[in-house]
Design a protein around this motif. Structure first.
Motif, short mmCIF file in Angstrom:
data_model
loop_
_atom_site.label_atom_id
_atom_site.label_comp_id
_atom_site.label_asym_id
_atom_site.label_seq_id
_atom_site.Cartn_x
_atom_site.Cartn_y
_atom_site.Cartn_z
N GLN A 88 0.91 -1.15 -0.15
CA GLN A 88 0.10 0.12 -0.01
C GLN A 88 0.87 1.18 -0.13
O GLN A 88 0.40 2.36 0.27
CB GLN A 88 -0.83 0.02 1.11
CG GLN A 88 -1.77 -1.21 1.33
CD GLN A 88 -2.71 -1.39 0.10
OE1 GLN A 88 -3.43 -0.47 0.04
NE2 GLN A 88 -2.75 -2.38 -0.33
N ALA A 89 1.98 0.95 -0.44
CA ALA A 89 3.01 2.23 -0.21
C ALA A 89 3.13 2.94 -1.36
O ALA A 89 2.62 2.52 -2.50
CB ALA A 89 4.41 1.43 0.13
N GLN A 90 3.59 4.36 -1.41
CA GLN A 90 3.82 5.10 -2.53
C GLN A 90 5.14 5.30 -2.70
O GLN A 90 5.72 5.83 -3.66
CB GLN A 90 3.41 6.64 -2.17
CG GLN A 90 1.48 6.40 -1.98
CD GLN A 90 1.10 6.37 -0.44
OE1 GLN A 90 1.91 6.78 0.35
NE2 GLN A 90 0.22 5.52 -0.37
N LEU A 91 6.12 4.69 -1.64
CA LEU A 91 7.60 5.04 -1.89
C LEU A 91 8.21 3.47 -1.44
O LEU A 91 7.90 3.12 -0.28
CB LEU A 91 8.17 6.17 -1.03
CG LEU A 91 9.54 6.35 -0.87
CD1 LEU A 91 10.28 6.47 -2.12
CD2 LEU A 91 9.93 7.54 0.38
N SER A 92 9.29 3.03 -2.24
CA SER A 92 9.94 1.81 -1.70
C SER A 92 11.28 2.00 -2.11
O SER A 92 11.74 2.81 -3.13
CB SER A 92 9.20 0.69 -2.51
OG SER A 92 9.81 0.69 -3.68
N LYS A 152 15.69 11.86 1.06
CA LYS A 152 15.83 12.75 -0.12
C LYS A 152 14.54 12.43 -1.09
O LYS A 152 14.09 13.40 -1.52
CB LYS A 152 16.95 12.27 -1.03
CG LYS A 152 17.36 13.30 -2.22
CD LYS A 152 18.51 12.79 -2.87
CE LYS A 152 18.93 13.79 -4.24
NZ LYS A 152 17.69 14.03 -4.95
N ALA A 153 14.15 11.43 -1.11
CA ALA A 153 12.83 11.24 -2.03
C ALA A 153 11.65 11.85 -1.53
O ALA A 153 10.96 12.36 -2.19
CB ALA A 153 12.67 9.57 -1.99
N ILE A 154 11.72 11.98 -0.06
CA ILE A 154 10.47 12.59 0.33
C ILE A 154 10.50 14.02 0.60
O ILE A 154 9.63 14.52 -0.03
CB ILE A 154 10.11 11.97 1.83
CG1 ILE A 154 9.87 10.62 2.19
CG2 ILE A 154 9.30 12.80 2.69
CD1 ILE A 154 10.01 9.82 3.33
N LEU A 155 11.89 14.37 0.56
CA LEU A 155 11.98 15.86 0.44
C LEU A 155 11.72 16.59 -0.86
O LEU A 155 11.01 17.13 -1.33
CB LEU A 155 13.64 16.25 0.80
CG LEU A 155 13.63 16.08 2.35
CD1 LEU A 155 15.08 16.04 2.65
CD2 LEU A 155 12.75 17.21 3.23
N ASP A 156 12.24 15.46 -2.07
CA ASP A 156 11.81 15.71 -3.22
C ASP A 156 10.41 15.86 -3.63
O ASP A 156 10.18 16.88 -4.35
CB ASP A 156 12.47 14.92 -4.28
CG ASP A 156 14.06 15.12 -4.27
OD1 ASP A 156 14.77 16.20 -3.94
OD2 ASP A 156 14.83 14.30 -4.94
N LEU A 157 9.76 15.17 -3.18
CA LEU A 157 8.30 14.82 -3.25
C LEU A 157 7.63 16.40 -2.80
O LEU A 157 6.83 16.83 -3.11
CB LEU A 157 7.53 13.68 -2.84
CG LEU A 157 8.08 12.62 -3.47
CD1 LEU A 157 7.47 11.23 -2.71
CD2 LEU A 157 7.19 12.84 -4.70
#
Length: 161
Positions: A88-92, A152-157
């Motif tokens: 159910q994730a949006q990021l892996s 980094k991915a969360i900050l970019d999002l």
């Protein structure tokens, strides 16, 4: 980079995370779930140590493994994509590598491939050569790098909103 920071950022952004790990054997999932409240943003972790597990749990193609080897960016990409599909994730984040001891001329100890999948985006991959640091140190370095990739991915999002 700390797991606490990743969880805080994910909570703030309402992002669920999944992990797909081979050589780290669940160290990233453990780092995240060691903290209270992690269930708000951590969906699940896949420990796919064998090639059969990669295929069964994450739908990594046998032909990809055969052509590129389990320690490859191509397999890391399919692992990360598979973790998104099966959760159910949006990021892996995915990790596959040679923790040691050993390795070969073509795939030396300390080589770790990472995949990062974000729902609706192209999956990115990279290879890091940690070197022959010893099994424990390679695994811990890979865990820490995966946490940095998640941060980094969360900050970019967040910045793209």
């Amino acid at each position: 980079m700390s797991a606490a920071e990743v969880l805080k950022l994910a909570r703030r952004s309402n992002i669920m995370i999944a992990t797909a790990e081979s050589c780290t054997g669940g160290l990233v999932a453990a780092a995240l779930t060691d903290l209270p409240g992690s269930s708000e943003v951590f969906d699940r972790g896949f420990v796919t140590y064998s090639n059969a597990a990669k295929a069964d749990m994450l739908q990594v193609s046998g032909s990809t493994i055969e052509q590129f080897g389990a320690v490859s960016q191509e397999v890391a990409r399919e692992m990360a994509d598979g973790a998104l599909r099966a959760s159910q994730a949006q990021l892996s984040v995915s990790i596959t590598g040679i923790a040691g001891p050993g390795g070969s001329e073509h795939k030396p100890e300390g080589r770790v491939c990472f995949g990062l999948a974000v729902d609706g985006h192209t999956t990115s991959t990279e290879t890091v050569e940690f070197g022959a640091l010893g099994r424990t140190n390679v695994r811990e370095a890979a865990r820490d790098h995966a946490l940095e990739l998640l941060q980094k991915a969360i900050l970019d999002l967040q910045n793209s909103l």
